[in-house]
Structure formats: C-alpha cells, structure tokens
Design an enzyme around this catalytic site. Structure first.
Site, mmCIF file in Angstrom:
data_model
loop_
_atom_site.group_PDB
_atom_site.id
_atom_site.type_symbol
_atom_site.label_atom_id
_atom_site.label_comp_id
_atom_site.label_asym_id
_atom_site.label_seq_id
_atom_site.Cartn_x
_atom_site.Cartn_y
_atom_site.Cartn_z
ATOM 1 C CD GLU A 166 -5.303 -7.597 -31.844
ATOM 2 O OE1 GLU A 166 -6.495 -7.360 -31.722
ATOM 3 O OE2 GLU A 166 -4.587 -7.324 -30.888
ATOM 4 C CE1 TYR B 198 -2.399 -0.657 -26.167
ATOM 5 C CE2 TYR B 198 -4.749 -0.326 -25.503
ATOM 6 C CZ TYR B 198 -3.465 -0.591 -25.221
ATOM 7 O OH TYR B 198 -3.301 -1.519 -23.977
#
Length: 299
Positions: free
Chosen positions: A221, A214
């Site tokens: 991202e 994560y």
C-alpha cells in the site's frame, strides 16, 4: 325533662321501657365498622390491581423475550448472508489473481481488469462493518475496524481506480492477493462463529496468517501511494485550488504524504491489536481450558 317527645304518647316514661346498653352503638363504633368495610374493599382492590400489574409485567417480559429471539434470528441471518457474500467475492478475487500471476507477467497486468469490479464491490460494502460495530451487532473495536475499512477505501477508490498506470502495475496484483488471502480465512471464521461452531485449523489461520500478510499489505500500500504521488501532483486530481466558493485549498498529493506518515503509526497500532487478539484466542484461552481440565481431574 321530656326525653323522646316524638315516641311518647304520655309525658311520663312507661315502666316497661328500658335501655339495652348491650345493643347500644355509639358513632365511633359505626365509623370503625365502616372503616373495616372500606379497608377490606381497599385490600381487595389493591390485590386485584397487583395481580393485574404482575400479569402485565409477565406479558411484557414474554414479549421482550420473543422480540430478542426474533432480533437475534434476523441479525444472525443478515450477518450470515453478509459474510457469505464477502467470502465468495474475496475467494473469487484470490483464485483469479493467483491464476493470472501463475500465467506470467503479461497476465499480471490484467489482474485489476479481471478482479477490479469485484474488489470495488467487496471494499464498498465492507463499510457496513463499521455500522455493525456501532450498532453492536458484532463484538469488535470500532477504531481498528474503521482504520482498515477507510484505509482500503482510500487506496482503492482514491488512488488505484483513477490511475490507469497503477492499475497495470504488479503491485496491485500483489495487494489484491494479500487482501483476499486475509479475508478468505476471516469470513469463514465469522460464519462458523455465528453458527456456534469452531474449527481449530481455521481459527489458527485467522489469527496467524496476518503475521505475514498484514506487513506485506502495508508495504505494498505504501509503495503504491508513494509511486502515485507524482501523478496526483501533476493532474491535481481530488485537489481543490483557489479561488473557489469555499475559499479553501486542498492538495491531494500533500495529503498522501501526510497519510504515509500516519500510516506508519496506524499500521503498528493495528498489528499490536491483532497480536493481542491472537494472544487471547490462541494462547490465553487454551491455557485457561487446560487449567480447568487439570483442576477437574484433581478433584
């Protein structure tokens, strides 16, 4: 006085005519007898109505039980198909991405070309997961689910798909590897849950792999969005400029800057949510089970 003029042929009362008071009934006695008769009928009708009502209630309960069984069967079947499709798609993405990365830098540039269609399909149908939570088909919080689904959709369809330069970037290959690595553990865990089974190794991976994947995914991202802002500022893609019919201006590049700031707080919230889930599943639950076993042994 003449008592019964219609029954008497003579005016005088015959000596043999007498009243039998034992057989005499007054109007009140007749009313009580009638009331008792009607009361008995009412009780019989009430009992019959009650029996019919109870029978209808029992039939309705049986129909409800049957409906719930059918609903559970249909829901379970649908979720099994959905999770199997998602797992298959992300598994293919993960395998192809790793194989291309192992081949070298030139092959890494082809990750989007090889796996892009499958990734778009998997991310698009993942919008159904918000519907699943809303309809209570699954037990989950709608805010973390919506944040993850919309975040991925924005980055994939809003940033990567329209930008050919980003598509060939190594960051896209790393991002696809992170996303697919998370899902190849998550969806099998859901499938086993629907079947009422659990494999501890898979459960551990489901609630542990995210600790590395994560944060890495969020960082990738962010880097993709940051590097794409100049492209959208120049091309004005997804932007709305004045004058227009709506009399409203929207700059997608500025929106991406705002999203980066929001993403920092959103990612921390999602990480805390996942950590609480891990604590409940891998820490609190085993401790409770151990305490219950020790209590049983002591008894």
């Amino acid at each position: 006085a003449v008592m019964w003029p219609k029954l008497q042929l003579q005016q005088e009362k015959p000596h043999w005519l007498k009243l039998d008071f034992d057989l005499m009934q007054e109007s009140s006695d007749e009313e009580e007898a009638g009331n008792e008769k009607f009361s008995a009928l009412d009780k019989e009708m009430m009992q019959k109505t009650t029996d019919e009502l109870q029978q209808k209630i029992k039939e309705a309960e049986n129909e409800l039980i049957k409906f719930r069984k059918v609903k559970k069967l249909v829901t379970t079947g649908y979720l099994l198909v959905y999770n199997c499709i998602q797992w298959s798609g992300f598994f293919l993405i993960f395998v192809n991405t790793i194989l291309l990365v192992l081949k070298g830098n030139d092959s890494v540039k082809n990750v989007y070309e090889v796996t892009g269609k499958m990734m778009k399909f998997c991310v698009f149908i993942s919008l159904l997961e918000i519907v699943h939570v809303y309809l209570k088909l699954v037990k989950a919080s709608i805010l973390p689910t919506a944040a993850q689904v919309f975040g991925r959709s924005l980055i994939l369809f809003g940033v990567i798909v329209p930008n050919a330069v980003v598509q060939s970037n190594r960051a896209v290959a790393m991002l696809f590897a992170c996303w697919s690595a998370i899902e190849i553990f998550r969806y099998p865990f859901y499938i086993l849950g629907l079947l009422g089974r659990e494999i501890y190794v898979l459960t551990w991976l489901r609630y542990t792999a995210w600790i590395l994947l994560y944060p890495a995914g969020f960082a990738i991202e962010g880097s993709i969005i940051y590097n794409s802002i100049p492209y959208f500022a120049k091309t004005k893609l997804w932007s709305l400029q004045l004058p227009n019919v709506l009399n409203f201006a929207f700059d997608f590049s500025i929106f991406l800057w705002i999203y980066l700031v929001v993403m920092l707080s959103g990612s921390s919230y999602l990480l805390m949510h996942m950590w609480r889930q891990r604590d409940r599943k891998l820490v609190s639950k085993p401790n409770k089970e151990g305490m219950s076993r020790n209590k049983t042994k002591s008894e």
